[in-house]
Write a protein that holds these residues in place. Structure first.
Motif, mmCIF file in Angstrom:
data_model
loop_
_atom_site.group_PDB
_atom_site.id
_atom_site.type_symbol
_atom_site.label_atom_id
_atom_site.label_comp_id
_atom_site.label_asym_id
_atom_site.label_seq_id
_atom_site.Cartn_x
_atom_site.Cartn_y
_atom_site.Cartn_z
ATOM 1 N N ILE A 14 0.842 -1.203 0.000
ATOM 2 C CA ILE A 14 0.000 0.000 0.000
ATOM 3 C C ILE A 14 0.877 1.252 0.000
ATOM 4 O O ILE A 14 1.827 1.363 0.769
ATOM 5 N N ASP A 70 -2.549 6.087 0.071
ATOM 6 C CA ASP A 70 -3.778 5.316 -0.139
ATOM 7 C C ASP A 70 -4.635 5.212 1.113
ATOM 8 O O ASP A 70 -5.787 4.798 1.031
ATOM 9 N N TYR A 71 -4.097 5.562 2.259
ATOM 10 C CA TYR A 71 -4.821 5.329 3.506
ATOM 11 C C TYR A 71 -6.039 6.227 3.671
ATOM 12 O O TYR A 71 -7.069 5.794 4.180
ATOM 13 N N SER A 91 -8.999 5.266 0.864
ATOM 14 C CA SER A 91 -9.160 3.868 0.440
ATOM 15 C C SER A 91 -10.535 3.325 0.841
ATOM 16 O O SER A 91 -11.066 3.646 1.899
ATOM 17 N N ASP A 122 -10.833 -0.003 0.775
ATOM 18 C CA ASP A 122 -10.462 -1.344 1.230
ATOM 19 C C ASP A 122 -10.684 -1.425 2.744
ATOM 20 O O ASP A 122 -10.125 -0.642 3.511
ATOM 21 N N VAL A 142 -7.472 -1.816 4.842
ATOM 22 C CA VAL A 142 -6.711 -0.564 4.949
ATOM 23 C C VAL A 142 -7.407 0.393 5.914
ATOM 24 O O VAL A 142 -6.759 1.021 6.772
ATOM 25 N N LYS A 143 -8.720 0.493 5.793
ATOM 26 C CA LYS A 143 -9.480 1.391 6.672
ATOM 27 C C LYS A 143 -9.359 0.972 8.134
ATOM 28 O O LYS A 143 -9.298 1.812 9.042
ATOM 29 N N SER A 164 -8.509 -2.590 -2.683
ATOM 30 C CA SER A 164 -7.851 -1.456 -3.319
ATOM 31 C C SER A 164 -6.988 -1.956 -4.464
ATOM 32 O O SER A 164 -6.598 -3.122 -4.497
#
Length: 741
Positions: free
Chosen positions: A503, A507-508, A511, A513, A516-517, A714
């Motif tokens: 990642i 992207d955080y 995102s 995903d 990731v979240k 993602s």
């Protein structure tokens, strides 16, 4: 943190909305639901089964419409034909025909066996089966799409399909010979002729009246009779010519159909270069022509036609026709075997073609005799006085068109009746297949009842189990236990990467995903959740093994590093170390090497391929890990590394492996516990809580791992190739997510 008793835990669960409790047990509800469905299906299977085989007959749209008779076209004629006694008897006759059944390799007709018990005579068997077929037949009409659905119901699935296809063959054979697409060209031709000859009639009438009024002459009665005879024979000659053309239109249609069914060989059946057949056709044509000529010549009794075939003697016309049919069948069998699926259609088309050719021969003979009669009458016509000739010619034309139009009108009236008896051309018939399943008894009704009962039972049982069960399913269960929830981590599918190393730091924020979240949320908690004190060292532990804490610890470290924090990830699980395998690095030198003074701290710290992230691996310690974890050197190690990094994440042993883990956790700034959805239990968490109480420790909160949620991946976390994904699945299932025994 205050733990509650099992009784209080169940009492608190009852306060939750019922739909939430049931949602957790959806698989239990579905299982019971399907069990009841199976029971309903089993009860259905013991009843007498009826099978339905269906054919769909798609009719040509244009040929469904009516041409001569006003009105909107529909399939009423076709529907009536399918259910007519004619078709029923034809199908029944095929069923009782041993020859036909042998040709079809069929010997499984229960209906025939019933008929044979009723009577030994085929005629009675046919009548019995025809009556039975009425009750077995279902017909549904879709006028909008020009489709008729015909179904045959029987206790034997093979019988239902066989009889349905028998109906299909008989209907197709009738439509092949007697369809409206053959009728239309003939009707159109005659309508065009009608309009053309009607115009000519009006012109000739005006011309005749004009000449009659202009000239002071009159035709004698004998001259008028002569003109009547001439106009009658001329109109008959013209009308016969029209019949030849109509005959050719139908013949052309049949020939095209035959060529489709028998490409390459159809010409042989159309021409039929057989002397016997030609001789028989000639005799039949002469007999028919003679009968027609005698009728036509009633207006001219003085004319004696020369019938060249009279010398052959009397002819038995019925016998000749039977011999002709036999000869034609023999010729067809030389080209195509009777077992061929199209044999009967080809035979019937061939017979119709030869019948039309016979008709053409008959018309030619009739025209020849009429022409002779006209020639004889022309001698009398030429004797008419020149002064009357113009009037005679006008009258002749007028009478000719008058009589011809009368003949056309009569023929069109017959065509209207013919149209009522023709059926639409069949575009396509979907043949019936042997049904795999019965349609009666109504399994759907049984399944609906069984399903409703199963659903009710499933809900009651699931609710009871949910209240009694002590497994942690979601964050609400942890809240009941008065535990603080930091985040929930979704289940990671086997074909996706386990770590967030791919990642990009940017992207955080945006995102979608879920993984990731989740770790972005954990990062926010670590970063901003302890405003009253400085947090640097964090221990990640669990109540028991296989809760996924190593994976959680690794991803927390990666997330912190991605946010520009200098992070050290320490594998302090000296019993089951896995970080070296997760990051695919050598396990040695490890934390144990440093603690036992085998390596320097600088040598055991490994720089990962992720910026800002260093790793200290672990190896399995053969002795009791608590010896190391409670040592003074370990305490100094914690103090030392915490001074060099923003965050130090410790992947620790679970509490049930050794309660001395709690002592080690007490050396750290904060403790985060990991529980696994549908695997961790209330009892295990209560045991861990008791250990923490002994050491006067309180975890910061819980991360619920492996939660089943819909996850939109993602772009950075693309699926692995099939081989790699399979290998990873096997390894991961062995190392991280295997069931506890």
């Amino acid at each position: 943190m205050t733990a509650i008793s099992p009784y209080a835990y169940r009492t608190e669960k009852k306060k939750f909305p019922a739909w939430k409790i049931l949602l957790k047990r959806k698989w239990t509800i579905l299982l019971i639901f399907f069990i009841f469905l199976l029971l309903a299906a089993a009860l259905t299977l013991v009843e007498t089964k009826l099978y339905k085989a269906e054919i769909a007959i798609n009719f040509n749209y244009e040929s469904v419409q009516r041409f001569l008779v006003p009105g909107i076209g529909n399939l009423s004629r076709e529907e009536a034909l399918i259910q007519s006694d004619e078709i029923l008897r034809k199908v029944a006759a095929k069923i009782v025909s041993k020859k036909y059944l042998n040709k079809q390799n069929t010997n499984f007709i229960p209906l025939l066996q019933e008929a044979e018990k009723v009577s030994f005579e085929k005629r009675n068997q046919i009548e019995y089966i025809a009556q039975k077929l009425k009750s077995m037949l279902e017909v549904n009409v879709d006028n909008a799409n020009n489709i008729i659905y015909l179904s045959v119901v029987s206790p034997d699935p093979r019988e239902s399909a066989f009889i349905a296809n028998l109906f299909a063959d008989q209907i197709y054979q009738i439509a092949l010979i007697n369809n409206k697409n053959i009728f239309f060209p003939v009707a159109k031709f005659m309508k065009d002729q009608k309009q053309e000859k009607l115009d000519e009639l009006q012109k000739s009438k005006l011309e005749y009246q004009k000449i009659k009024d202009a000239e002071n002459v009159e035709l004698s009665p004998s001259e008028q009779i002569l003109i009547e005879k001439l106009s009658e024979l001329e109109s008959e000659l013209e009308f016969t010519d029209m019949q030849i053309k109509m005959n050719e239109l139908v013949l052309k249609n049949y020939e095209e159909e035959l060529k489709k069914l028998l490409p390459g060989k159809a010409t042989l059946l159309i021409e039929l270069d057989d002397e016997d057949i030609l001789l028989i056709q000639d005799k039949i044509a002469k007999v028919h022509a003679e009968a027609k000529i005698k009728e036509v010549m009633k207006i001219y009794p003085d004319f004696v036609p020369t019938l060249a075939w009279e010398e052959t003697g009397p002819v038995n016309i019925d016998s000749l026709k039977k011999i002709l049919q036999f000869k034609i069948s023999g010729t067809v069998q030389k080209l195509i075997k009777p077992a061929d699926v199209n044999y009967e259609k080809i035979l019937e088309l061939t017979k119709q073609i030869q019948k039309l050719k016979l008709k053409s021969m008959e018309y030619d003979l009739i025209q020849s005799i009429i022409y002779d009669a006209l020639t004889e009458l022309e001698n009398g016509y030429s004797a008419i006085n020149y002064s009357k000739l113009r009037l005679a010619q006008a009258m002749r034309n007028y009478k000719f068109y008058q009589k011809l139009n009368t003949k056309i009108d009569k023929y069109l009236t017959r065509l209207e009746k013919t149209e009522e008896n023709t059926i639409a051309k069949i575009e396509f018939i979907s043949k019936a297949k042997v049904p795999d399943t019965f349609f009666k008894p109504d399994i759907r009704l049984h399944l609906i009842i069984g399903g409703l009962l199963g659903l009710i039972a499933g809900i009651l049982i699931a609710y009871r189990l949910s209240i009694v069960s002590t497994h942690i399913q979601d964050t609400e269960d942890l809240e009941i236990l008065n535990y603080k929830i930091i985040a929930s981590v979704p289940h990671i599918e086997p074909d996706y990467p386990l770590l967030l190393e791919g990642i990009h730091p940017t992207d955080y924020e945006n995102s979608e995903d879920e993984l990731v979240k989740s770790f972005q949320k954990i990062y926010a908690y670590v970063k901003y959740g302890f405003l009253d004190k400085k947090i640097k060292t964090i221990g990640i532990s669990s109540a028991v093994r296989n809760e996924g804490k190593s994976l959680v610890a690794a991803n927390i470290a990666i997330t912190l590093a991605h946010h520009n924090h200098k992070v050290l990830l320490v594998d302090a699980n000296l019993k089951y170390p896995v970080l070296s395998k997760l990051f695919k690095i050598n396990a040695k030198p490890s934390l144990a090497h440093y603690l036992f003074r085998k390596e320097t701290l600088e040598n055991v710290i490994r720089h990962s391929k992720i910026n800002n992230l260093d790793i200290i691996t672990g190896i399995e310690f053969p002795q009791d890990p608590s010896v190391v974890l409670t040592s003074e050197r370990f305490k100094k190690f914690v103090d030392k590394v915490s001074g060099n990094y923003d965050y130090v994440i410790f992947d620790c042993l679970d509490l049930t492996s050794t309660d001395k883990v709690a002592y080690m956790l007490g050396l750290l700034d904060e403790i985060i516990m990991v529980a696994r959805s549908n695997l961790s239990t209330f009892t295990e968490l209560k045991k861990a809580d008791e250990i923490f109480s002994e050491y006067d420790l309180t975890p910061s909160g819980f991360i619920l791992n492996d939660l089943a949620v819909k996850n939109k991946k993602s772009p950075a976390r693309k699926p692995q190739p099939a081989g790699l994904a399979k290998t990873k699945l096997i390894n991961n299932s062995k190392r991280f997510i295997k069931k506890r025994t």
